[in-house]
Enzyme design. Sequence first.
Site, mmCIF file in Angstrom:
data_model
loop_
_atom_site.group_PDB
_atom_site.id
_atom_site.type_symbol
_atom_site.label_atom_id
_atom_site.label_comp_id
_atom_site.label_asym_id
_atom_site.label_seq_id
_atom_site.Cartn_x
_atom_site.Cartn_y
_atom_site.Cartn_z
ATOM 1 N N ASP A 1 -11.985 -5.201 5.180
ATOM 2 C CA ASP A 1 -10.859 -4.322 4.877
ATOM 3 C C ASP A 1 -11.192 -3.406 3.697
ATOM 4 O OD1 ASP A 1 -7.773 -3.748 5.213
ATOM 5 O OD2 ASP A 1 -8.104 -4.079 3.072
ATOM 6 N N ILE B 1 0.822 -1.203 0.000
ATOM 7 C CA ILE B 1 0.000 0.000 0.000
ATOM 8 C C ILE B 1 0.859 1.257 0.000
ATOM 9 C CG2 ILE B 1 -0.217 0.082 2.523
ATOM 10 C CD1 ILE B 1 -2.930 1.023 -0.069
ATOM 11 N N LYS C 1 -6.302 3.339 7.223
ATOM 12 C CA LYS C 1 -7.558 2.703 7.644
ATOM 13 C C LYS C 1 -7.362 1.203 7.783
ATOM 14 C CE LYS C 1 -8.613 0.527 3.729
ATOM 15 N NZ LYS C 1 -8.896 -0.927 3.634
#
Length: 308
Positions: free
Chosen positions: A168, A14, A90
């Site tokens: 997720d 990510i 997040k």
Amino acid sequence: MSRFKLGLIGAGKIVRDQHLPALRQTPALQLAATADPYASLDGVPGFHDMDAMLDAHPDIEAVSICTPSALRFETARAALLRGRHVLLEKPPGATLSEVEALTELARHQRVSLFAAWHSRFAPGVARAKAWLANRRIDRVHIEWKEDVRVWHPGQAWIWQPGGMGVFDPGINALSIATAILPAPFFLRHARLWVPENVQAPIAAKLDFVDTQGGAIAADFDFRQTGAQTWDIHVESDGHSLSLTQGGCRLAIDGEMVLGEKEQEYRGLYRHFAELIETERSEVDIAPLRHVADAFLYGYREMTEAFIE
């Protein structure tokens, strides 16, 4: 605006796909170093852990924590205690209690804490929120389906407690819904499909109702192949609004009014810099609370084992 030096905690997929390109386009933030025991970024000083990074670079004023959620609390707490501003990828924590504790600590330390719901920075979200602001919602259908093998290859943590499984990505949809819908909504029914060899769901169907009686249905699935689906469709007072491609495209009454490329993380980091500059925090736990409600209230059904 001042320029702040930032350290990245985590250097995985990510970070490489989203955080690093966005930081390169954010003049107010300068990437100074990374901390990850297993990975590093070319051309950026790398350290085994955050303490070593901050000891070597005491001028780092902020950190962005991009570890799996189960690891975030202790890292964020340590950063706040050292007086650093903190961005939390997040979800902002593995539990609601963790996030509440971090919020209080950030207040005590007088530093900024940002629960960074990146999907809220998709191009169509702000315009959708404005259009819906004074409307009564009749029905909402959320369809968020993607291929876990594409987005989380070899990431076993996502199937463990705290990894959230299909929530997720599903929490991204909930972060948009809680931002754009004008009235609070509450879970009434939930069904979670859990593979027999893991601890987190691979699919979920949720039914909510808002305070005005509007019906909100969400369909999450981690087994999608081919084209991926990240759509929210809203019916209100005989009109319709559709946010598709994760919020990049916006249509009202069937007419496309916005179609842009993804730029979520650039907006996210610009906002983080503004929070630091103005000495503010922003920690909205509503999306995580809805996920917690689903785990608390949902009916679990075992399904076939997940084999990557």
